[in-house]
Design a protein around this motif. Structure first.
Motif, short mmCIF file in Angstrom:
data_model
loop_
_atom_site.label_atom_id
_atom_site.label_comp_id
_atom_site.label_asym_id
_atom_site.label_seq_id
_atom_site.Cartn_x
_atom_site.Cartn_y
_atom_site.Cartn_z
N PHE A 169 -2.29 -6.93 -9.30
CA PHE A 169 -2.33 -7.35 -7.90
C PHE A 169 -1.48 -6.41 -7.05
O PHE A 169 -1.90 -5.97 -6.00
CB PHE A 169 -1.82 -8.79 -7.76
N LEU A 170 -0.29 -6.08 -7.50
CA LEU A 170 0.58 -5.21 -6.73
C LEU A 170 0.02 -3.80 -6.64
O LEU A 170 0.14 -3.13 -5.63
CB LEU A 170 1.99 -5.16 -7.36
N GLY A 171 -0.60 -3.34 -7.69
CA GLY A 171 -1.14 -2.00 -7.70
C GLY A 171 -2.39 -1.84 -6.86
O GLY A 171 -2.78 -0.73 -6.54
N SER A 172 -3.02 -2.93 -6.46
CA SER A 172 -4.28 -2.81 -5.74
C SER A 172 -4.10 -2.82 -4.22
O SER A 172 -5.07 -2.66 -3.50
CB SER A 172 -5.21 -3.95 -6.15
N ARG A 173 -2.89 -3.02 -3.72
CA ARG A 173 -2.68 -3.04 -2.27
C ARG A 173 -2.67 -1.63 -1.71
O ARG A 173 -1.92 -0.79 -2.17
CB ARG A 173 -1.35 -3.72 -1.93
N PRO A 174 -3.52 -1.38 -0.70
CA PRO A 174 -3.51 -0.04 -0.09
C PRO A 174 -2.27 0.17 0.78
O PRO A 174 -1.73 -0.79 1.34
CB PRO A 174 -4.79 -0.03 0.75
N ILE A 175 -1.85 1.39 0.90
CA ILE A 175 -0.70 1.73 1.75
C ILE A 175 -1.22 2.00 3.15
O ILE A 175 -2.17 2.75 3.33
CB ILE A 175 0.03 2.96 1.19
N ASP A 176 -0.61 1.37 4.14
CA ASP A 176 -1.01 1.53 5.53
C ASP A 176 -0.35 2.79 6.09
O ASP A 176 0.87 2.82 6.26
CB ASP A 176 -0.60 0.29 6.33
N PRO A 177 -1.13 3.84 6.39
CA PRO A 177 -0.51 5.09 6.88
C PRO A 177 0.18 4.91 8.23
O PRO A 177 1.18 5.56 8.50
CB PRO A 177 -1.68 6.07 6.99
N ASP A 178 -0.31 4.00 9.09
CA ASP A 178 0.35 3.76 10.37
C ASP A 178 1.76 3.20 10.15
O ASP A 178 2.71 3.61 10.82
CB ASP A 178 -0.45 2.80 11.25
N ALA A 179 1.90 2.28 9.21
CA ALA A 179 3.22 1.70 8.92
C ALA A 179 4.17 2.76 8.38
O ALA A 179 5.35 2.78 8.72
CB ALA A 179 3.09 0.55 7.93
N VAL A 180 3.65 3.66 7.55
CA VAL A 180 4.48 4.74 7.00
C VAL A 180 4.90 5.68 8.12
O VAL A 180 6.06 6.10 8.19
CB VAL A 180 3.71 5.50 5.89
#
Length: 120
Positions: free
Chosen positions: A31-42
């Motif tokens: 479950f944790l590995g499947s969350r995409p990273i939000d480039p706007d938040a980064v």
């Protein structure tokens, strides 16, 4: 002669607990590995960090809304973030500065701050 029930449950309970714990760990990791990273938040996080390095008293800083906009004709940078930051100056007064961060997002998703400008 059959094994008493209390001896059977002594073995079954730890095995059952182990199975449940292993299943929870496997499910949690997937479950944790499947969350995409939000480039706007980064980008917003990197912009704030960069802007904090430019104010006199970073611990007193408070940011306004961060507006991220992709550029239609990207050159050295691909996105611009605009906002403002309130922070204490050297005399202890709260001053507001405009913040402009020029960001570059590479094709493999890396985010880098190209430049950060703060102006009063």
């Amino acid at each position: 002669m059959s094994t008493p029930i209390w001896k059977q449950t002594k073995v079954l309970i730890p095995v059952g607990v182990l199975v449940v714990v292993m299943a929870a760990l496997i499910a949690g990791v997937s479950f944790l590995g499947s969350r995409p990273i939000d480039p706007d938040a980064v980008m917003v996080s990197a912009c704030k960090e960069s802007a904090l390095s430019k104010v006199k008293s970073p611990s007193t800083a408070s940011f306004g809304p961060m507006h991220t906009e992709p550029l239609t004709s990207p050159g050295e940078y691909t996105h611009q973030i605009t906002s403002w930051v309130d922070a204490q100056n050297g005399f202890g007064a709260i001053v507001r500065a405009k913040v402009y961060c020029h960001m570059r997002v590479t094709s493999d998703g890396d985010v880098r701050v190209v430049s950060t400008v703060t102006e009063r």
